[in-house]
Design a protein around this motif. Structure first.
Motif, short mmCIF file in Angstrom:
data_model
loop_
_atom_site.label_atom_id
_atom_site.label_comp_id
_atom_site.label_asym_id
_atom_site.label_seq_id
_atom_site.Cartn_x
_atom_site.Cartn_y
_atom_site.Cartn_z
N ALA A 34 29.40 -8.05 6.96
CA ALA A 34 28.97 -7.01 6.04
C ALA A 34 28.02 -7.63 5.02
N PRO A 35 27.08 -6.83 4.47
CA PRO A 35 26.13 -7.37 3.49
C PRO A 35 26.79 -8.07 2.31
N THR A 36 27.93 -7.52 1.82
CA THR A 36 28.60 -8.17 0.68
C THR A 36 29.15 -9.53 1.08
N SER A 37 29.68 -9.64 2.29
CA SER A 37 30.19 -10.92 2.77
C SER A 37 29.05 -11.94 2.92
N LEU A 38 27.90 -11.45 3.37
CA LEU A 38 26.75 -12.34 3.53
C LEU A 38 26.30 -12.91 2.20
N ARG A 39 26.27 -12.07 1.19
CA ARG A 39 25.83 -12.54 -0.13
C ARG A 39 26.77 -13.62 -0.65
N ALA A 92 16.84 -12.08 15.15
CA ALA A 92 17.60 -12.66 14.06
C ALA A 92 18.99 -12.03 14.05
N LEU A 93 19.99 -12.83 13.74
CA LEU A 93 21.34 -12.29 13.62
C LEU A 93 22.14 -13.14 12.66
N ALA A 94 23.19 -12.55 12.11
CA ALA A 94 24.11 -13.26 11.23
C ALA A 94 25.52 -12.99 11.72
N ARG A 95 26.33 -14.05 11.78
CA ARG A 95 27.72 -13.92 12.24
C ARG A 95 28.65 -14.68 11.31
N LEU A 96 29.87 -14.18 11.22
CA LEU A 96 30.90 -14.86 10.43
C LEU A 96 32.03 -15.25 11.37
N PHE A 97 32.42 -16.54 11.32
CA PHE A 97 33.47 -17.06 12.19
C PHE A 97 34.63 -17.54 11.33
N LEU A 139 -1.17 -9.39 11.60
CA LEU A 139 -1.65 -8.93 12.91
C LEU A 139 -1.07 -7.57 13.30
N GLY A 140 -0.16 -7.06 12.46
CA GLY A 140 0.40 -5.74 12.71
C GLY A 140 1.77 -5.72 13.36
N PHE A 141 2.49 -6.86 13.34
CA PHE A 141 3.80 -6.94 13.98
C PHE A 141 4.91 -7.09 12.95
N ASN A 142 5.96 -6.29 13.12
CA ASN A 142 7.11 -6.34 12.24
C ASN A 142 8.22 -7.20 12.82
N PRO A 143 9.05 -7.78 11.96
CA PRO A 143 10.13 -8.64 12.46
C PRO A 143 11.32 -7.84 12.97
N ASP A 144 12.24 -8.52 13.62
CA ASP A 144 13.52 -7.93 13.99
C ASP A 144 14.15 -7.35 12.72
N PRO A 145 14.58 -6.08 12.73
CA PRO A 145 15.18 -5.48 11.53
C PRO A 145 16.39 -6.25 11.00
N ASP A 146 17.10 -6.95 11.86
CA ASP A 146 18.29 -7.70 11.41
C ASP A 146 17.93 -8.92 10.57
N LEU A 147 16.63 -9.23 10.46
CA LEU A 147 16.23 -10.35 9.61
C LEU A 147 16.64 -10.10 8.17
N ARG A 148 16.66 -8.84 7.74
CA ARG A 148 16.99 -8.55 6.35
C ARG A 148 18.41 -9.00 6.00
N HIS A 149 19.29 -9.04 7.00
CA HIS A 149 20.64 -9.55 6.78
C HIS A 149 20.70 -11.06 6.99
N ALA A 150 20.17 -11.52 8.11
CA ALA A 150 20.25 -12.94 8.44
C ALA A 150 19.52 -13.82 7.42
N ARG A 151 18.48 -13.28 6.81
CA ARG A 151 17.69 -14.07 5.86
C ARG A 151 18.50 -14.46 4.63
N VAL A 152 19.54 -13.68 4.32
CA VAL A 152 20.37 -13.96 3.16
C VAL A 152 20.99 -15.35 3.24
N LEU A 153 21.30 -15.81 4.45
CA LEU A 153 21.95 -17.10 4.61
C LEU A 153 21.03 -18.28 4.32
N LEU A 154 19.75 -18.01 4.12
CA LEU A 154 18.85 -19.08 3.68
C LEU A 154 19.10 -19.44 2.23
N GLY A 155 19.85 -18.58 1.53
CA GLY A 155 20.26 -18.87 0.16
C GLY A 155 19.08 -19.09 -0.76
N ASP A 156 19.13 -20.21 -1.48
CA ASP A 156 18.08 -20.50 -2.46
C ASP A 156 16.98 -21.39 -1.89
#
Length: 215
Positions: A34-39, A92-97, A139-156
């Motif tokens: 979930a987005p809150t867990s990712l943050r 892009a994907l984000a998973r919690l184990f 060039l007119g190409f958009n990323p995988d929509p799930d990047l908005r979640h997975a990108r959070v794990l890049l942190g600071d």
């Protein structure tokens, strides 16, 4: 050489597609973050950062894995497939184990099965993702929509803190399209033509079961 590049591209994209399918099937399972867990997980200490060894190859399809570990032993992981030739973040994907062993068998092992990876700096992988994203959007190409979640794990992570250049495009500095098994080739070719003209890019596309068309 062209055939080897196509073979590797297909293998990487099929593996990424299988991971996405598993993610889609487990939308309501504990493995789906979930987005809150990712943050919260973004503040956990880094467990490891892995990057394709050949990421600096011209027109590379780059695999990135970022994993963070909680004090209780949970692992939050982000996997990113970045086409530096022209398409940017293709997957892009984000998973919690709940435990490290689950992460090792369910995600890490799959990524390393047919791909040589190396430890990498977080700022560097953030820069690869960011620059691949910007280049593709130009060039007119958009990323995988799930990047908005997975990108959070890049942190600071700060891409500007990394001085290593990221190679974008292909021969002659032009966009380089290597068709993958799930790409809409006519649509992508048309978009590249609109963006840079018919002679403004290079491409490698299949024309038969054992051959490719290279331009």
């Amino acid at each position: 050489m062209a055939r080897d590049l196509k073979k590797r591209q297909k293998a990487l994209e099929r593996k990424a597609a299988r991971r996405k399918q598993k993610q889609a099937k487990s939308r309501s399972s504990p493995g789906q973050v979930a987005p809150t867990s990712l943050r919260k997980a973004a503040a956990w200490p880094l467990h490891e950062v892995l990057l394709s060894k050949d990421w600096q190859t011209e027109g590379a399809l780059v695999e990135i894995l970022v994993a963070r570990r909680s004090p209780l032993g949970q692992i939050a992981a982000g996997a990113y497939l970045v086409d530096l030739g022209c398409l940017g973040v293709k997957s892009a994907l984000a998973r919690l184990f709940s435990i490290q062993g689950e992460y090792e068998t369910s995600l890490r092992r799959q990524i390393l099965a047919h791909q040589s990876m190396m430890p990498a700096d977080l700022h560097l992988v953030a820069k690869i993702i960011a620059e691949g994203l910007v280049y593709a959007r130009e060039l007119g190409f958009n990323p995988d929509p799930d990047l908005r979640h997975a990108r959070v794990l890049l942190g600071d992570a700060d891409p500007a803190a990394c001085s290593v250049p990221v190679p974008l495009g292909g021969p002659e500095g032009k966009p380089f399209f290597v068709a993958g098994p799930y790409d809409n080739v006519p649509q992508i070719m048309a978009r590249l033509t609109r963006a840079v003209g018919p002679d403004g890019f290079h491409y490698l596309i299949p024309i038969g079961p054992d051959s490719v068309d290279e331009e």
